[in-house]
Design an enzyme around this catalytic site. Structure first.
Site, PDB file in Angstrom:
ATOM      1  N   ASN A 124       2.042   8.850  27.662  1.00  0.00           N
ATOM      2  CA  ASN A 124       0.795   8.299  26.926  1.00  0.00           C
ATOM      3  C   ASN A 124       1.343   7.398  25.604  1.00  0.00           C
ATOM      4  OD1 ASN A 124      -1.649   7.835  25.635  1.00  0.00           O
ATOM      5  ND2 ASN A 124      -1.977  10.016  25.114  1.00  0.00           N
ATOM      6  N   TRP A 125       1.148   6.204  25.877  1.00  0.00           N
ATOM      7  CA  TRP A 125       1.580   5.234  24.882  1.00  0.00           C
ATOM      8  C   TRP A 125       0.667   5.022  24.094  1.00  0.00           C
ATOM      9  CZ3 TRP A 125       4.255   0.724  28.216  1.00  0.00           C
ATOM     10  CH2 TRP A 125       5.442   1.368  28.875  1.00  0.00           C
ATOM     11  N   LYS A 126      -0.565   5.533  24.104  1.00  0.00           N
ATOM     12  CA  LYS A 126      -1.552   5.490  23.268  1.00  0.00           C
ATOM     13  C   LYS A 126      -1.957   4.059  23.003  1.00  0.00           C
ATOM     14  CE  LYS A 126      -0.868  10.242  21.832  1.00  0.00           C
ATOM     15  NZ  LYS A 126      -0.971  11.209  20.679  1.00  0.00           N
TER      16      LYS A 126
ATOM     17  N   HIS B  18      -8.850  13.205  26.124  1.00  0.00           N
ATOM     18  CA  HIS B  18      -7.665  13.656  25.231  1.00  0.00           C
ATOM     19  C   HIS B  18      -8.420  13.937  23.951  1.00  0.00           C
ATOM     20  CE1 HIS B  18      -4.532  12.774  22.471  1.00  0.00           C
ATOM     21  NE2 HIS B  18      -3.358  12.888  23.497  1.00  0.00           N
TER      22      HIS B  18
ATOM     23  N   GLU C 144      -7.710  13.132  21.017  1.00  0.00           N
ATOM     24  CA  GLU C 144      -8.139  11.920  19.827  1.00  0.00           C
ATOM     25  C   GLU C 144      -9.627  11.253  20.424  1.00  0.00           C
ATOM     26  OE1 GLU C 144      -4.326  10.019  20.750  1.00  0.00           O
ATOM     27  OE2 GLU C 144      -3.204  11.763  19.520  1.00  0.00           O
TER      28      GLU C 144
ATOM     29  N   GLU D 290      -2.850  20.691  25.881  1.00  0.00           N
ATOM     30  CA  GLU D 290      -2.454  20.173  24.743  1.00  0.00           C
ATOM     31  C   GLU D 290      -3.064  21.040  23.520  1.00  0.00           C
ATOM     32  OE1 GLU D 290      -0.808  15.888  25.391  1.00  0.00           O
ATOM     33  OE2 GLU D 290      -2.993  15.710  25.081  1.00  0.00           O
TER      34      GLU D 290
ATOM     35  N   GLY E  40       1.830  15.350  18.032  1.00  0.00           N
ATOM     36  CA  GLY E  40       2.069  14.429  16.783  1.00  0.00           C
ATOM     37  C   GLY E  40       2.857  15.279  15.730  1.00  0.00           C
TER      38      GLY E  40
ATOM     39  N   SER F 212       4.064  17.177  21.186  1.00  0.00           N
ATOM     40  CA  SER F 212       5.599  16.927  20.624  1.00  0.00           C
ATOM     41  C   SER F 212       6.486  17.568  21.700  1.00  0.00           C
ATOM     42  CB  SER F 212       5.678  17.833  19.336  1.00  0.00           C
ATOM     43  OG  SER F 212       4.696  17.462  18.525  1.00  0.00           O
TER      44      SER F 212
ATOM     45  N   GLY G 136       3.693  11.879  24.265  1.00  0.00           N
ATOM     46  CA  GLY G 136       3.157  10.957  23.288  1.00  0.00           C
ATOM     47  C   GLY G 136       4.297  10.133  22.738  1.00  0.00           C
TER      48      GLY G 136
HETATM   49  P1  PGA Z   1       2.619  13.708  21.067  1.00  0.00           P
HETATM   50  O1  PGA Z   1       1.629  13.248  21.956  1.00  0.00           O
HETATM   51  O2  PGA Z   1       4.012  14.012  22.427  1.00  0.00           O
HETATM   52  O3  PGA Z   1       3.063  12.939  20.158  1.00  0.00           O
HETATM   53  O4  PGA Z   1       2.605  15.148  20.382  1.00  0.00           O
HETATM   54  C1  PGA Z   1       1.097  13.923  23.154  1.00  0.00           C
HETATM   55  C2  PGA Z   1      -0.497  13.457  23.273  1.00  0.00           C
HETATM   56  O5  PGA Z   1      -1.222  13.215  22.336  1.00  0.00           O
HETATM   57  O6  PGA Z   1      -0.583  13.237  24.647  1.00  0.00           O
END
Ligand code: PGA
Length: 254
Positions: free
Chosen positions: A9-11, A95, A97, A167, A173, A214, A235
């Site tokens: 997931n490159w966001k 997600h 976010e 998640e 993160g 993470s 991510g």
């Molecule tokens: P992260 O993000 O690996 O930076 O914790 C995962 C995600 O938000 O899908």
């Protein structure tokens, strides 16, 4: 276990040129991905370019979101079939976010999943509890509600596939490791809930449950070694091609 599923997931973290450089590096490492299913999810604007770069590599391209209607006056939205036309097969939905910053409700998540399934794309439904939910002992209640709200009333036909990504919001993160036994337990709770929503047979054949939060080259092997963990959603560590390749290698070894 089937081939582990590794989704990047490159966001909204990369400039176009950075996304292209990263995609080329990932495509170059792809000879070492045999035995894993690898999907990268860039921003909408880079989907076509990244799909082109990935051609012939075995790595497929996914999207980070989509809209729930097929077509119409929905300024700024992107439909599932527009994504499919760009070679997208997998779409992240709900997600944390998006739930937090865009007000994405359970009802929206449900409608997106229904649309994706109807056009033959594979939704990746993200579920996860907040730090407070967990501290208050509400983790499982929250997860079961998210699953039922998103998936209730849907069914899976033979051609349809679904991924559920567990998640924990407080881990995303953060760089934090989670006890693999806790992840396994939670995945089993999710699996049981999916058995109630669909049939055991449908879940075994059409659903994967992956973990995100993470994930890095060091912890991935411990996570994927758990029997109910079918892969990972990555991510931060997916933005570095070397780390990402090490994650795929770690998952393959587990
Ligand atoms: P992260 O993000 O690996 O930076 O914790 C995962 C995600 O938000 O899908």
């Amino acid at each position: 276990m089937d081939n582990p599923l590794i989704i990047a997931n490159w966001k909204m973290k990369l400039a176009p040129s950075e996304a292209h450089v990263l995609a080329k590096k990932v495509a170059k490492s792809s000879a070492k991905f045999t035995g894993a299913e690898v999907v990268v999810c860039p921003s909408f604007t880079e989907l076509a370019a990244v799909a082109g770069i990935m051609e012939g590599s075995g790595v497929t391209v996914g999207a980070q979101n989509c809209f729930w209607e097929e077509q119409g006056a929905f300024t700024g939205e992107v439909s599932a079939s527009q994504l499919a036309a760009h070679g997208v097969g997998t779409v992240i939905v709900g997600h944390s976010e998006r739930r937090a910053h865009l007000g994405e409700s359970s009802d929206m998540v449900h409608r997106k999943i229904r649309m994706l399934l109807s056009v033959g794309l594979r939704p990746v439904l993200c579920v996860g509890e907040s730090f407070d939910d967990r501290a208050e002992g509400q983790k499982e209640v929250v997860l079961l509600r998210q699953l039922h709200d998103a998936l209730g009333g849907l069914w899976l036909t033979d051609a349809q596939q679904l991924v559920v990504a567990y998640e924990p919001v407080w881990v995303i993160g953060s760089g934090q490791d989670v006890d693999p036994k806790e992840i396994e337990h939670t995945h089993q709770v999710i699996e049981q809930s999916l058995y109630d929503l669909f049939s055991r047979e449908a879940v075994d054949e059409h659903v994967k449950i992956i973990y995100g939060g993470s994930v890095d080259p060091e912890n991935v092997g411990r996570y994927v070694a758990e029997p109910s963990v079918d892969g990972v959603l990555v991510g931060t560590a997916s933005l570095d091609a070397t780390q990402f390749a090490a994650i795929v290698a770690g998952a393959l070894k587990a």
